[in-house]
Design a protein around this motif. Structure first.
Motif, PDB file in Angstrom:
ATOM      1  N   LEU A  62      -3.019 -13.570   6.703  1.00 34.24           N
ATOM      2  CA  LEU A  62      -3.052 -13.779   5.141  1.00 34.24           C
ATOM      3  C   LEU A  62      -2.682 -12.396   4.515  1.00 34.24           C
ATOM      4  O   LEU A  62      -2.059 -12.319   3.451  1.00 34.24           O
ATOM      5  CB  LEU A  62      -4.487 -14.343   4.872  1.00 34.24           C
ATOM      6  CG  LEU A  62      -4.624 -14.539   3.185  1.00 34.24           C
ATOM      7  CD1 LEU A  62      -3.468 -15.471   2.777  1.00 34.24           C
ATOM      8  CD2 LEU A  62      -5.877 -15.081   3.123  1.00 34.24           C
ATOM      9  N   THR A  63      -3.516 -11.323   5.034  1.00 32.86           N
ATOM     10  CA  THR A  63      -3.252 -10.094   4.422  1.00 32.86           C
ATOM     11  C   THR A  63      -1.760  -9.818   4.596  1.00 32.86           C
ATOM     12  O   THR A  63      -1.239  -9.137   3.303  1.00 32.86           O
ATOM     13  CB  THR A  63      -4.106  -9.088   5.128  1.00 32.86           C
ATOM     14  OG1 THR A  63      -5.700  -9.675   5.061  1.00 32.86           O
ATOM     15  CG2 THR A  63      -4.136  -7.680   4.394  1.00 32.86           C
ATOM     16  N   VAL A  64      -1.319  -9.856   5.594  1.00 30.41           N
ATOM     17  CA  VAL A  64       0.231  -9.584   5.755  1.00 30.41           C
ATOM     18  C   VAL A  64       0.976 -10.419   4.729  1.00 30.41           C
ATOM     19  O   VAL A  64       1.823  -9.700   3.992  1.00 30.41           O
ATOM     20  CB  VAL A  64       0.800  -9.705   7.293  1.00 30.41           C
ATOM     21  CG1 VAL A  64       2.394  -9.492   7.110  1.00 30.41           C
ATOM     22  CG2 VAL A  64       0.149  -8.938   7.905  1.00 30.41           C
ATOM     23  N   GLY A  65       1.041 -11.529   4.561  1.00 33.57           N
ATOM     24  CA  GLY A  65       1.612 -12.307   3.552  1.00 33.57           C
ATOM     25  C   GLY A  65       1.329 -11.999   2.236  1.00 33.57           C
ATOM     26  O   GLY A  65       2.350 -11.861   1.329  1.00 33.57           O
ATOM     27  N   THR A  66       0.167 -11.692   1.738  1.00 29.20           N
ATOM     28  CA  THR A  66      -0.073 -11.322   0.375  1.00 29.20           C
ATOM     29  C   THR A  66       0.403 -10.012   0.131  1.00 29.20           C
ATOM     30  O   THR A  66       1.065  -9.581  -0.860  1.00 29.20           O
ATOM     31  CB  THR A  66      -1.502 -11.004   0.413  1.00 29.20           C
ATOM     32  OG1 THR A  66      -2.197 -12.323   0.389  1.00 29.20           O
ATOM     33  CG2 THR A  66      -1.935 -10.589  -1.127  1.00 29.20           C
ATOM     34  N   GLY A  67       0.558  -9.114   1.101  1.00 24.36           N
ATOM     35  CA  GLY A  67       1.361  -7.739   1.080  1.00 24.36           C
ATOM     36  C   GLY A  67       2.912  -7.804   0.894  1.00 24.36           C
ATOM     37  O   GLY A  67       3.491  -7.208   0.121  1.00 24.36           O
ATOM     38  N   LEU A  68       3.288  -9.051   1.466  1.00 21.36           N
ATOM     39  CA  LEU A  68       4.720  -9.089   1.507  1.00 21.36           C
ATOM     40  C   LEU A  68       5.283  -9.554   0.233  1.00 21.36           C
ATOM     41  O   LEU A  68       6.067  -8.926  -0.632  1.00 21.36           O
ATOM     42  CB  LEU A  68       5.415  -9.948   2.544  1.00 21.36           C
ATOM     43  CG  LEU A  68       5.338  -9.421   4.076  1.00 21.36           C
ATOM     44  CD1 LEU A  68       5.671 -10.737   5.050  1.00 21.36           C
ATOM     45  CD2 LEU A  68       6.486  -8.552   4.226  1.00 21.36           C
ATOM     46  N   VAL A  69       4.239 -10.312  -0.457  1.00 26.14           N
ATOM     47  CA  VAL A  69       4.740 -10.943  -1.701  1.00 26.14           C
ATOM     48  C   VAL A  69       4.529 -10.011  -2.920  1.00 26.14           C
ATOM     49  O   VAL A  69       5.200 -10.040  -3.786  1.00 26.14           O
ATOM     50  CB  VAL A  69       3.747 -12.200  -2.176  1.00 26.14           C
ATOM     51  CG1 VAL A  69       3.747 -12.899  -3.415  1.00 26.14           C
ATOM     52  CG2 VAL A  69       3.958 -13.324  -1.113  1.00 26.14           C
ATOM     53  N   LEU A  70       3.379  -9.320  -2.852  1.00 23.41           N
ATOM     54  CA  LEU A  70       3.084  -8.284  -3.848  1.00 23.41           C
ATOM     55  C   LEU A  70       4.221  -7.256  -3.707  1.00 23.41           C
ATOM     56  O   LEU A  70       4.677  -6.613  -4.741  1.00 23.41           O
ATOM     57  CB  LEU A  70       1.928  -7.474  -3.393  1.00 23.41           C
ATOM     58  CG  LEU A  70       0.770  -8.328  -4.117  1.00 23.41           C
ATOM     59  CD1 LEU A  70      -0.612  -7.695  -3.703  1.00 23.41           C
ATOM     60  CD2 LEU A  70       0.473  -9.071  -5.319  1.00 23.41           C
ATOM     61  N   GLY A  71       4.767  -6.809  -2.485  1.00 21.51           N
ATOM     62  CA  GLY A  71       5.952  -5.810  -2.466  1.00 21.51           C
ATOM     63  C   GLY A  71       7.195  -6.390  -2.879  1.00 21.51           C
ATOM     64  O   GLY A  71       7.786  -5.768  -3.695  1.00 21.51           O
TER      65      GLY A  71
END
Length: 361
Positions: A62-71
């Protein structure tokens, strides 16, 4: 041996730096993704059964997905800012605002695009001071939005040259017609290469331009050529339509007649205002289908400065339509600020010379 020039190496480094800066927002999400993959497949704890390990694995992903979306969102936002800056620069060059004052006239203009996010559309306007008077053009390309920009560029570019070169207003109009025809031929050649630049197969692919060409002379007399465009309003003692004579066909529909005689029966007296507009201002409707009352809106703003008239009409339009325009709207407001010099009476004590007595018997 092949040598690389210093300028070539500099360009390569610049391009590489640009790519690196563009990929910088994704560096952190990619790093998190690598950690998540290593956690899932390389850590023995992640492969153990049980609810705690599943929760921990879900948190990591979930942390990885959130980081990808924000980036990705951050990068898209930067690209959007750059695209808007380019669009605004193009608008200032293409549909530049007229000068506030031009040969004794006060001017203001404004445009509302029906295409969301676009600052220019299918409407055009320009005003230039020439040795023959202040010449003004306003037009509307069939359709709206970004697809009509090619015709706008062709007509405006031709007007900015022809207005200074042609002594007669009819000569200016013929130059605009030729420029539009060249644009249509080039567009047909690009869209239908097998036809050798011939006419488009479907009539809907053709473009035409309604256009009003106007000249304000030094004495305030107006010369007008109307190619299927709405007649302007004159604001003075009352708000009224300006007579423009017999209208010509829009450019691109039929060839212009052999004789182009402008209508010269109207004047713009000192203190009077002329409002040129496109048909989007009169055809705008509200949710109930009622048309916008342009004449009433102009009557309320009569006597104001040109920029105030443009602002008031735009605000009234947006209120009437709820901010949803079906067509582009352009306004060009011209006020005659020239001073009428009254005839000076003869000074007292000065007498007109008497004619010499005749020597004939």
């Amino acid at each position: 041996m092949i040598r690389t020039s210093r300028s070539g190496r500099s360009r390569t480094r610049t391009a590489l730096g640009t790519r690196l800066r563009g990929s910088a927002p994704l560096a952190l999400p990619v790093g998190w993704g690598a950690v998540a993959v290593a956690w899932k497949f390389g850590c023995p704890l992640a492969r153990q059964p049980g609810l705690p390990m599943r929760i921990a694995t879900s948190i990591v992903f979930l942390t990885v997905g959130t980081g990808l979306v924000l980036g990705a969102r951050r990068r898209l936002r930067r690209e959007l800012v750059r695209v808007r800056a380019v669009a605004e620069a193009a608008q200032r060059v293409l549909l530049r605002p007229p000068p506030a004052r031009l040969d004794g006239l006060a001017l203001a203009a404004g445009q509302l695009s029906a295409t969301r996010g676009a600052s220019v559309g299918g409407d055009l306007y320009e005003a230039v001071a020439t040795p023959y008077g202040v010449r003004i053009v306003i037009g509307d390309v069939r359709g709206h939005g970004l697809a009509a920009l090619g015709a706008v560029v062709a007509v405006l570019g031709s007007f900015r040259e022809a207005a200074h070169d042609e002594a007669e207003l009819g000569g200016v109009l013929r130059r605009l017609e030729r420029a539009l025809q060249r644009h249509l031929r080039e567009r047909a050649r690009d869209e239908h290469p097998a036809r050798g630049g011939g006419a488009p197969e479907h009539p809907v692919a053709e473009e035409f331009v309604t256009l009003l060409l106007l000249e304000v002379r030094a004495d305030g007399r107006l010369a007008v050529l109307d190619c299927g465009h709405p007649a302007p309003y004159r604001l003075g003692a009352r708000t009224e339509r300006l007579p423009v004579g017999e209208p010509l066909p829009p450019l691109g529909v039929l060839p212009l007649p052999a004789v182009l005689a402008p209508d010269t029966g109207a004047r713009l007296l000192p203190g009077e205002t002329l409002v040129l507009h496109t048909d989007g201002a009169e055809e705008a409707r509200d949710r109930r289908g009622r048309f916008f009352g342009l004449e009433a809106a102009l009557a309320r703003g009569a006597g104001g400065a040109p920029e105030a008239v443009v602002r008031q009409v735009h605000e009234a339009l947006l209120r009437h339509t709820g901010g949803r325009l079906d067509d582009d709207v352009a306004l060009l407001v011209v006020r005659n600020d020239r001073v009428r010099v009254p005839a000076q009476p003869a000074e007292p004590g000065l007498r007109r010379p008497r004619p010499a007595p005749s020597t004939h018997c």
